[in-house]
Scaffold this active site. Structure first.
Site, short mmCIF file in Angstrom:
data_model
loop_
_atom_site.label_atom_id
_atom_site.label_comp_id
_atom_site.label_asym_id
_atom_site.label_seq_id
_atom_site.Cartn_x
_atom_site.Cartn_y
_atom_site.Cartn_z
N TYR A 156 0.88 -1.33 0.00
CA TYR A 156 -0.20 -0.21 0.06
C TYR A 156 0.83 1.31 0.11
O TYR A 156 0.72 2.32 -0.96
CB TYR A 156 -0.87 -0.09 1.35
CG TYR A 156 -1.80 1.16 1.36
CD1 TYR A 156 -2.78 1.31 0.36
CD2 TYR A 156 -1.81 1.88 2.43
CE1 TYR A 156 -3.76 2.57 0.67
CE2 TYR A 156 -2.69 3.29 2.61
CZ TYR A 156 -3.72 3.03 1.83
OH TYR A 156 -4.70 4.42 1.63
N ALA A 158 3.70 1.55 -0.83
CA ALA A 158 4.59 1.84 -2.08
C ALA A 158 3.60 2.50 -3.27
O ALA A 158 4.13 3.15 -4.14
CB ALA A 158 5.34 0.46 -2.68
N ILE A 189 -8.41 8.32 8.40
CA ILE A 189 -9.89 8.61 8.31
C ILE A 189 -10.93 7.60 8.58
O ILE A 189 -10.74 6.32 8.11
CB ILE A 189 -10.21 9.05 6.82
CG1 ILE A 189 -8.92 9.88 6.21
CG2 ILE A 189 -11.62 9.66 6.81
CD1 ILE A 189 -8.69 11.31 7.01
P1 NAP Z 1 -13.45 2.66 1.27
O1 NAP Z 1 -14.21 3.12 2.34
O2 NAP Z 1 -12.99 1.40 1.17
O3 NAP Z 1 -14.03 3.20 -0.07
C1 NAP Z 1 -13.10 2.98 -1.48
C2 NAP Z 1 -14.23 3.13 -2.57
O4 NAP Z 1 -13.40 2.61 -3.67
C3 NAP Z 1 -15.25 1.88 -2.26
O5 NAP Z 1 -16.74 2.22 -2.67
C4 NAP Z 1 -14.50 0.75 -3.18
O6 NAP Z 1 -15.64 -0.01 -3.73
C5 NAP Z 1 -14.01 1.42 -4.18
N1 NAP Z 1 -13.09 0.83 -5.20
C6 NAP Z 1 -12.15 0.27 -4.66
N2 NAP Z 1 -11.64 -0.63 -5.78
C7 NAP Z 1 -11.94 -0.10 -6.63
C8 NAP Z 1 -11.65 -0.38 -7.99
N3 NAP Z 1 -10.64 -1.16 -8.38
N4 NAP Z 1 -12.46 0.15 -9.23
C9 NAP Z 1 -13.71 1.04 -8.70
N5 NAP Z 1 -13.70 1.12 -7.64
C10 NAP Z 1 -12.90 0.84 -6.37
O7 NAP Z 1 -12.21 3.59 1.07
P2 NAP Z 1 -11.73 5.15 1.92
O8 NAP Z 1 -11.40 5.20 3.21
O9 NAP Z 1 -12.79 5.84 1.50
O10 NAP Z 1 -10.48 5.56 0.63
C11 NAP Z 1 -10.64 6.26 -0.32
C12 NAP Z 1 -9.14 6.52 -0.74
O11 NAP Z 1 -8.33 7.03 0.49
C13 NAP Z 1 -8.32 5.47 -1.06
O12 NAP Z 1 -7.46 5.62 -2.10
C14 NAP Z 1 -7.53 5.13 0.27
O13 NAP Z 1 -6.26 4.66 -0.12
C15 NAP Z 1 -7.23 6.63 0.53
N6 NAP Z 1 -6.89 6.82 1.91
C16 NAP Z 1 -7.56 6.32 3.05
C17 NAP Z 1 -7.17 6.39 4.34
C18 NAP Z 1 -8.34 6.16 5.38
O14 NAP Z 1 -7.87 6.06 6.59
N7 NAP Z 1 -9.42 5.90 5.20
C19 NAP Z 1 -6.22 7.09 4.57
C20 NAP Z 1 -5.35 7.40 3.56
C21 NAP Z 1 -5.77 7.30 2.22
P3 NAP Z 1 -16.01 -1.59 -2.88
O15 NAP Z 1 -16.68 -0.98 -1.55
O16 NAP Z 1 -17.07 -2.14 -3.77
O17 NAP Z 1 -14.73 -2.35 -2.82
#
Ligand code: NAP
Length: 248
Positions: A156, A158, A189
């Site tokens: 993740y 990387a 988050i």
């Molecule tokens: P999340 O709650 O898991 O939501 C991610 C969304 O993206 C989900 O609806 C998921 O669909 C969709 N998704 C995943 N893989 C996909 C693909 N290959 N094609 C299309 N849609 C896809 O995650 P989040 O926490 O909101 O994270 C959003 C972004 O912020 C990500 O890039 C994550 O790395 C980044 N981020 C999050 C945090 C944190 O603490 N939450 C911290 C730093 C960065 P499904 O649910 O159907 O899989």
């Protein structure tokens, strides 16, 4: 509040979590949206909640790492509105955690596919339309662990560090054409991604955050909203840390 009346935005991973927070924020400011996600049911539900606030929303279902998903999302935007002003590459996965010597190569590939290939693919499809209008705002959602590393998250971290490199390179390639490219590096988050963590792990994380709480999707959405606004027109190639002070 930002005035995005008449602007057209694509938000990937928009059905839930941070992506949904971003989509809602941009729609509240008047943008027309194409929301992209894997799960049709959740996507329809989220889009209908946004449309209820009178914004125009198209949805596109598919895996961001498949080029046809980006092609379809772009066609929807161009056929309906004739342009794309804003791209938010938010879809991402955490992958399996473990020390690097315990991780499968296939697992590395799986995380790279979504977190890097997906962004690459959307940028390739969207940028020619931004160049046509000499205008664009791209925001990539990276992570605090792409900046500082995190034991147990080689795959993740990387992928997110790679995304920061991609952001800076695209910023240099596109600056002369009035297209800005920035990244946001969220801390921890409160979304499905972090809800899978054990309660004790979450408590330990909060102890490391000076503002003493996990972030909320809207904390990230406000920063996206700023970066896509005219107030940010002189900002490109930057990584904005939104982490409650966890990394200074
Ligand atoms: P999340 O709650 O898991 O939501 C991610 C969304 O993206 C989900 O609806 C998921 O669909 C969709 N998704 C995943 N893989 C996909 C693909 N290959 N094609 C299309 N849609 C896809 O995650 P989040 O926490 O909101 O994270 C959003 C972004 O912020 C990500 O890039 C994550 O790395 C980044 N981020 C999050 C945090 C944190 O603490 N939450 C911290 C730093 C960065 P499904 O649910 O159907 O899989």
């Amino acid at each position: 509040m930002n005035n995005l009346e008449g602007k057209v935005a694509i938000v990937t991973g928009g059905a839930t979590g941070i992506g949904y927070g971003i989509a809602k924020r941009l729609a509240n400011d008047g943008a027309n949206l194409v929301m992209v996600d894997l799960d049709a049911n959740m996507m329809k539900q989220s889009a209908s909640e946004i449309t209820a606030r009178t914004q125009e929303v198209e949805i596109s279902i598919g895996d961001v790492s498949e080029p046809k998903t980006a092609q379809e999302a772009v066609s929807k935007a161009i056929n309906k509105w004739g342009k794309i002003d804003i791209l938010v590459n938010n879809a991402g996965i955490g992958g399996v955690n473990g020390n690097i010597w315990e991780l499968d190569i296939e697992e590395m590939d799986r995380v790279y596919r979504t977190n890097l290939r997906g962004v690459f693919s959307f940028c390739r499809e969207v940028i020619p339309h931004m160049l046509e209008k000499d205008y664009g705002r791209i925001v990539n959602i990276a992570s605090i662990v792409g900046v500082m590393g995190n034991a147990g998250q080689a795959n993740y971290s990387a992928s997110k560090a790679g995304l920061i490199g991609l952001t800076k390179t695209m910023a240099r390639e596109l600056a002369s054409r009035n297209v800005t490219v920035n990244a946001i590096a969220p801390g921890f988050i409160d979304t499905e991604m972090t809800r899978v963590l054990d309660e004790k792990v979450r408590e330990k994380l909060v102890e490391q955050i000076p503002l003493a709480r996990l972030g909320l999707p809207r904390d990230i959405a406000h920063s996206v909203d700023f970066l896509v606004s005219d107030r940010a027109s002189y900002i490109t190639g930057q990584v904005i840390n939104v982490n409650g002070g966890m990394l200074m």
